[in-house]
Write a protein that holds these residues in place. Structure first.
Motif, mmCIF file in Angstrom:
data_model
loop_
_atom_site.group_PDB
_atom_site.id
_atom_site.type_symbol
_atom_site.label_atom_id
_atom_site.label_comp_id
_atom_site.label_asym_id
_atom_site.label_seq_id
_atom_site.Cartn_x
_atom_site.Cartn_y
_atom_site.Cartn_z
ATOM 1 N N TYR A 109 5.905 2.743 -11.722
ATOM 2 C CA TYR A 109 7.137 1.913 -11.443
ATOM 3 C C TYR A 109 7.893 2.557 -12.957
ATOM 4 C CZ TYR A 109 11.282 -1.194 -12.382
ATOM 5 O OH TYR A 109 12.571 -1.605 -12.641
ATOM 6 N N CYS A 110 9.250 3.081 -12.652
ATOM 7 C CA CYS A 110 10.029 3.616 -13.685
ATOM 8 C C CYS A 110 10.820 2.944 -14.281
ATOM 9 C CB CYS A 110 10.624 4.954 -13.358
ATOM 10 S SG CYS A 110 11.618 5.749 -14.622
ATOM 11 N N ARG A 111 10.852 2.450 -15.576
ATOM 12 C CA ARG A 111 11.701 1.284 -16.155
ATOM 13 C C ARG A 111 12.956 1.798 -16.442
ATOM 14 N NH1 ARG A 111 6.827 0.181 -18.857
ATOM 15 N NH2 ARG A 111 7.768 1.687 -20.822
ATOM 16 N N ALA A 112 13.145 3.138 -16.477
ATOM 17 C CA ALA A 112 14.369 3.814 -16.872
ATOM 18 C C ALA A 112 15.320 3.938 -15.814
ATOM 19 C CB ALA A 112 13.940 5.214 -17.373
ATOM 20 N N CYS A 113 14.784 4.216 -14.301
ATOM 21 C CA CYS A 113 15.734 4.198 -13.286
ATOM 22 C C CYS A 113 15.410 3.295 -12.302
ATOM 23 C CB CYS A 113 15.859 5.502 -12.832
ATOM 24 S SG CYS A 113 14.275 6.439 -12.271
ATOM 25 N N ASP A 114 14.300 2.388 -12.557
ATOM 26 C CA ASP A 114 14.309 1.285 -11.606
ATOM 27 C C ASP A 114 13.619 1.706 -10.288
ATOM 28 O OD1 ASP A 114 13.889 -1.479 -10.637
ATOM 29 O OD2 ASP A 114 16.119 -1.483 -9.649
ATOM 30 N N ILE A 171 5.356 11.983 -15.701
ATOM 31 C CA ILE A 171 6.828 11.579 -15.682
ATOM 32 C C ILE A 171 7.296 11.131 -14.450
ATOM 33 C CG2 ILE A 171 7.088 13.565 -17.408
ATOM 34 C CD1 ILE A 171 8.778 15.258 -14.965
ATOM 35 N N CYS A 172 8.578 10.763 -14.421
ATOM 36 C CA CYS A 172 9.325 9.969 -13.143
ATOM 37 C C CYS A 172 9.924 11.298 -12.480
ATOM 38 C CB CYS A 172 10.169 9.063 -13.584
ATOM 39 S SG CYS A 172 11.558 8.671 -12.053
ATOM 40 N N ALA A 173 9.608 11.521 -11.232
ATOM 41 C CA ALA A 173 10.076 12.378 -10.291
ATOM 42 C C ALA A 173 11.680 12.424 -10.180
ATOM 43 C CB ALA A 173 9.330 12.626 -9.080
ATOM 44 N N ARG A 174 12.252 11.432 -10.409
ATOM 45 C CA ARG A 174 13.787 11.256 -10.230
ATOM 46 C C ARG A 174 14.512 11.536 -11.584
ATOM 47 N NH1 ARG A 174 16.854 6.333 -7.291
ATOM 48 N NH2 ARG A 174 16.653 5.435 -9.198
ATOM 49 N N CYS A 175 14.086 10.811 -12.822
ATOM 50 C CA CYS A 175 14.729 10.940 -13.977
ATOM 51 C C CYS A 175 13.971 11.797 -14.921
ATOM 52 C CB CYS A 175 14.993 9.503 -14.419
ATOM 53 S SG CYS A 175 13.729 8.746 -15.188
ATOM 54 N N GLY A 176 12.968 12.144 -14.847
ATOM 55 C CA GLY A 176 12.230 12.865 -15.647
ATOM 56 C C GLY A 176 11.787 12.267 -16.846
HETATM 57 ZN ZN LIG Z 1 13.044 7.304 -13.520
#
Ligand SMILES: [Zn+2]
Lengths: 390, 143
Positions: free
Chosen positions: B31-36, B45-50
């Motif tokens: 789960y990415c806390r930066a982009c939910d 890394i998160c593949a959406r926000c990096g």
């Molecule tokens: Zn993210």
């Protein structure tokens, strides 16, 4: 915004050549590269000293880290530019796109594009099936025992669920490809088949049966892409690359953002936009057909048919030689043959022959505009080309 | 790969917590806390926000079959004894998708929309997540 470049500046395809496809005893990846190259260079009316760029693909039978260097050495070519491209089934079209970009930039005058492999005699059908299955994700797909047909069968299940595609529609794709291959002396399988025979062939990965799947072949194909001013010496320099586009959305099917829309839509839109033409303008299409479902999905994703209409259209003859969109007039990967990157390149070779009016019994009358498309991975990497008779 | 042994997942530092979870009977995802956003497969890394503001969460292990096939022609001898077997793309309730086998059921009865739950299967010294129908179909052979 459309960006239609002046036709006079667009790269030309001045030579096209291929080998027969099938089990070619005594062939090797390099001997196949050589045979297709000689045919393409002779067709272009140049010798190998004139080739100043080379673009190759890859070989599963004899993998090498630097295939374009190996091929150039074998052929006695000392190019000023050399590269190998690996985009699975999109490689054939992507190699032509790469070559055309080299021409348009002024970097090269004659670029040789060549691919070949002896996948049937060199590694066996079992070996090819096993090697190709490993394109899946090593941790999150391959442990579950998928095959390439299984990856495409996942797409088929969803596509059939959403758009009412039937096994009968898929069978008509296979039957049409075989009918076209019967008219090509170099095709691997030429004996006509029926819808009933397709549906009676053994299941490979539900709903795909043996005759829904492409062949495993030995074979090679090559084209020469030339600068317009350098093309005038060619015997038949009438084909220009007027639109090119790619689209990439994923590599592994479990990561695909959709199982009903794919990057082929983006690739085709870019290529059509650059060419300034629409899908309805196309006289003949040569589109990647690794499986029956592949061709059906691509035809709809790229705008040749509305969603759900390709199946009934194909069953009614729409992609036959006298249909509204003659498609894969050489028989495609399903019946002409498939040998890795060379398989996708045969679609380009056939388009060139159609535009020159040299497709013999397969000729689409007065074909002026051709669309060619390659798909790599599991509908992952896409490259579209629009070719025009000049 | 010899073809006689089923392949094992070649785990990496970034995926090891997932495989450790399987061993502990937990299906884990990021789960990415930066982009939910939830993410599978695991990445650095998160593949959406990096960003790398990722945390591990535990799935309840239930989901819905999004697409499926039944394999009759196996990729290698290692799977020959298992045919026909079902492979599915399953949408987990937390919002991520994974490939899996659907086991302990008639593979020909698997259908899009089926509710399935995770079961863990040992392979050599690894534990793999598989899924099984929440409401098992009656196998066709038994009539
Ligand atoms: Zn993210």
């Amino acid at each position: 915004m459309r960006r239609v470049r002046t036709l006079s500046r667009r790269a030309r395809i001045t030579g096209a050549g291929d080998t027969a496809f099938g089990e070619l005893a005594g062939s090797s990846p390099l001997s196949l590269h050589a045979e297709a190259t000689c045919a393409a260079l002779a067709d272009a009316g140049i010798d190998n000293a004139k080739v100043d760029g080379i673009v190759c693909a890859y070989s599963l039978v004899e993998p090498h880290l630097m295939l374009s260097s190996v091929v150039a050495e074998y052929l006695g070519i000392r190019p000023g530019y050399s590269a190998a491209i690996q985009l699975g089934g999109a490689t054939g079209c992507a190699m032509v796109m790469h070559a055309a970009l080299l021409i348009e930039s002024g970097r090269c005058r004659h670029v040789l594009v060549v691919a070949g492999d002896n996948r049937l005699s060199g590694m066996s059908r079992d070996g090819a099936v096993a090697a190709l299955a490993r394109v899946g994700h090593a941790q999150f797909e391959v442990p579950y025992g998928p095959t390439v047909p299984a990856y495409y069968a996942l797409v088929a299940s969803r596509y059939m669920h959403e758009y009412g595609v039937t096994p009968d529609h898929l069978a008509h794709v296979a039957v049409t490809m075989r009918r076209h291959a019967a008219l090509h002396p170099g095709a691997q399988l030429r004996k006509p088949i029926t819808v009933e025979e397709v549906q009676a062939s053994r299941l490979i990965a539900k709903p795909l049966r043996l005759l829904d799947c492409c062949l495993v072949s030995d074979g090679a194909a090559a084209v020469v892409v030339s600068a317009p001013e350098a093309a005038s010496g060619a015997a038949d320099p009438r084909v220009a690359v007027i639109g090119m586009g790619q689209g990439h959305t994923h590599e592994h099917i479990s990561q695909a953002p959709s199982l009903t829309e794919f990057g082929c839509g983006d690739a085709a839109r870019r290529a059509f936009g650059e060419a300034g033409v629409a899908a309805s303008d196309i006289d003949v299409a040569e589109i990647y057909d690794s499986f029956t479902i592949t061709l059906l999905v691509e035809l709809e994703s790229m705008g040749f048919f509305a969603k759900g209409e390709a199946g009934p259209g194909i069953a009614a003859g729409a992609i036959g030689l006298d249909g509204r969109l003659p498609t894969n007039t050489h028989g495609g990967l399903l019946s002409f043959g498939h040998s890795g990157a060379a398989g996708g390149l045969t679609h380009v070779v056939e388009a060139v022959r159609q535009l020159r009016g040299r497709a013999d019994a397969r000729q689409v009358p007065d074909a002026k505009l051709a669309f060619v498309h390659g798909d790599g991975g599991v509908l992952s990497a896409h490259c579209s080309l629009v070719l025009a008779r000049t | 790969m010899s073809g006689t042994e089923k392949p094992l997942p070649p785990m990496t530092a970034e995926t090891r917590p997932f495989w450790d979870g399987c061993r502990a009977g937990e299906l884990r995802y990021q789960y990415c806390r930066a982009c939910d956003r939830v993410q599978f497969y695991p990445r650095s890394i998160c593949a959406r926000c990096g960003r790398s503001a990722l945390e591990w969460r535990r799935s309840n292990g239930t989901g819905t079959v999004y697409a499926f096939t039944v394999v009759y022609r196996p990729p290698s001898a290692a799977f020959a004894a298992d045919v026909p077997y079902a492979i599915a793309l399953v949408d987990l309730d937390e919002g991520f998708r994974m490939m899996t086998n659907v086991i302990d059921c008639d593979p020909e009865a698997v259908a899009i929309g089926d509710r399935v739950r995770v079961v863990f299967e040992r392979r050599a010294d690894t534990v793999l997540p598989h899924f099984t129908p929440v409401h098992p179909h009656t196998p066709k052979e038994r009539g």
